[in-house]
Design an enzyme around this catalytic site. Structure first.
Site, PDB file in Angstrom:
ATOM      1  N   LYS A  53       0.845  -1.209   0.000  1.00 21.03           N
ATOM      2  CA  LYS A  53       0.000   0.000   0.000  1.00 21.03           C
ATOM      3  C   LYS A  53       0.879   1.257   0.000  1.00 21.03           C
ATOM      4  O   LYS A  53       0.603   2.224  -0.724  1.00 21.03           O
ATOM      5  CB  LYS A  53      -0.942  -0.020   1.216  1.00 21.03           C
ATOM      6  N   GLN A  97      -4.394  -1.349   9.795  1.00 24.34           N
ATOM      7  CA  GLN A  97      -4.262  -2.690   9.219  1.00 24.34           C
ATOM      8  C   GLN A  97      -4.801  -3.735  10.198  1.00 24.34           C
ATOM      9  O   GLN A  97      -4.412  -3.768  11.364  1.00 24.34           O
ATOM     10  CB  GLN A  97      -2.780  -2.972   8.884  1.00 24.34           C
ATOM     11  N   ASP A 120     -10.870   2.949   4.326  1.00 31.12           N
ATOM     12  CA  ASP A 120     -11.234   1.529   4.230  1.00 31.12           C
ATOM     13  C   ASP A 120     -12.751   1.348   4.148  1.00 31.12           C
ATOM     14  O   ASP A 120     -13.228   0.246   3.856  1.00 31.12           O
ATOM     15  CB  ASP A 120     -10.698   0.757   5.445  1.00 31.12           C
TER      16      ASP A 120
END
Ligand code: NAP
Length: 324
Positions: A53, A97, A120
């Site tokens: 990412k 994460q 997200d």
């Protein structure tokens, strides 16, 4: 006839090219999009995901920051990290994460992220906006599946779409996106009866159950009846290490078997590889949905920057990224 391959790497590259231009424009207007990743502990898989990412950010000219609290971090420690990032005006996207260590209240952390920076798309505010069909930041994997369908001109309106799996991060948002695009959606889960019969009626299948090669080729509508055959979006990423399983799954794919033998493992989707001989079109694993998840994370970060900082109408409560 073999299925048309829905190439996620190719679409990711298209999206990256579009985003590069947008990042350049925003940066020249004084708004360089920024993503902060919070990686707790030293889980090797998580480290790898975050690394890719950050690499994508660097490729696109998006500023990135990596925060690495220790595996012993408490819920309160992480809440403080998230609050700091919420306050930092240069940070447009916050990525926590998952999974977080067991002592951490994951829901509390995700709900602490400013919905305007929730790239997200996991925050209840953004999920609620998705339910009600209002613009918001949409979870990256389902958003990526929609891009695959749209950019391959697969007809969604009026289609029978079957979503296998009902998780908060894939199955549920996926079903909502398909419904908003006017598909007739059936959601299946571990208690669903007669799964093969339901899948057989599908024009679009999205498989997100986390079980290697579970969906059999003969469950999939083929083009032999005159129609185009089902479009299959295989979200599953299952690492197999059992040589006997690999021999069985890859008996028609000598190249893949060879790679398995060399590496001792292979990534397999939730759909049997032989579905390539029945489906109308399908995403490969790897190289289908995976690259799209990162593409949509980048897209959400740029959208968040545009709407949070570059929009003249910006206000902290109203700023959400519109659907593409
Ligand atoms: P999850 O949270 O474990 O959810 C799995 C879902 O599948 C559950 O709703 C479960 O039903 C359902 N299910 C399990 N066995 C089933 C069966 N035999 N028949 C029908 N439904 C069944 O998984 P997830 O997070 O959604 O992820 C699903 C898969 O996608 C995993 O392989 C994951 O690695 C992959 N994934 C890939 C990406 C990517 O970027 N490529 C991103 C996210 C996830 P119940 O609700 O009844 O338990």
């Amino acid at each position: 006839m073999t299925a048309r391959i829905l190439d996620g790497n190719k679409i990711r590259d298209q999206i990256f090219a579009e985003l590069s231009d947008e990042v350049r424009l925003l940066t020249s207007a004084g708004v360089r999009p920024g993503l902060a990743a919070v990686l707790v502990g030293e889980n090797p898989a998580s480290q790898l995901y975050v690394k890719s990412k950050i690499a994508a950010c660097e490729h696109l000219g998006i500023a990135s920051a990596l925060l690495t609290p220790p595996a012993t971090a408490s819920t309160l420690d992480l809440l403080a990290v998230v609050e700091d990032l919420n306050r930092d005006n240069d940070v447009d996207g916050i990525l926590v994460q998952l999974p977080l260590p067991p002592q951490v209240d994951t829901k509390r952390i995700l709900e602490a992220v400013d919905p305007a920076k929730d790239v997200d798309g996991f925050h209840p505010v953004n999920l609620g906006r998705l339910v009600s069909g209002r613009p918001g930041l949409v979870a990256c994997t389902p958003a990526g599946c929609m891009e695959i369908l749209r950019r391959n001109e697969i007809k969604i309106e009026g289609a029978n779409a079957v979503v296998l799996g009902r998780s908060d991060i894939v199955g549920k948002p996926m079903a909502l996106l398909l419904m908003h695009a006017n598909a007739t959606v059936t959601i299946c889960h571990s208690k669903t009866r007669d799964l093969p019969d339901i899948v057989r009626r599908a024009d679009i299948i999205v498989a997100a159950i986390g079980k290697a090669a579970y969906v059999e080729p003969d469950w999939i509508k083929s083009s032999t009846g005159g129609g185009p055959g089902a479009a299959v979006i295989d979200v599953g990423t299952n690492r197999i290490t059992d040589p006997e399983q690999a021999e069985r799954l890859f008996q028609n794919f000598p190249g893949r078997l060879e790679i398995f033998r060399a590496k001792g493992s292979s990534l397999v989707g939730d759909v049997h590889p032989d579905a390539i001989n029945t489906a109308g079109s399908l995403t490969p694993v790897p190289g289908g949905v995976g690259p799209m998840t990162i593409a949509m994370l980048m897209s959400n970060t740029v959208k968040a920057a545009r709407l949070r900082r570059a929009s003249p109408k910006f206000s902290a409560t109203q700023s959400t990224a519109s659907a593409r």
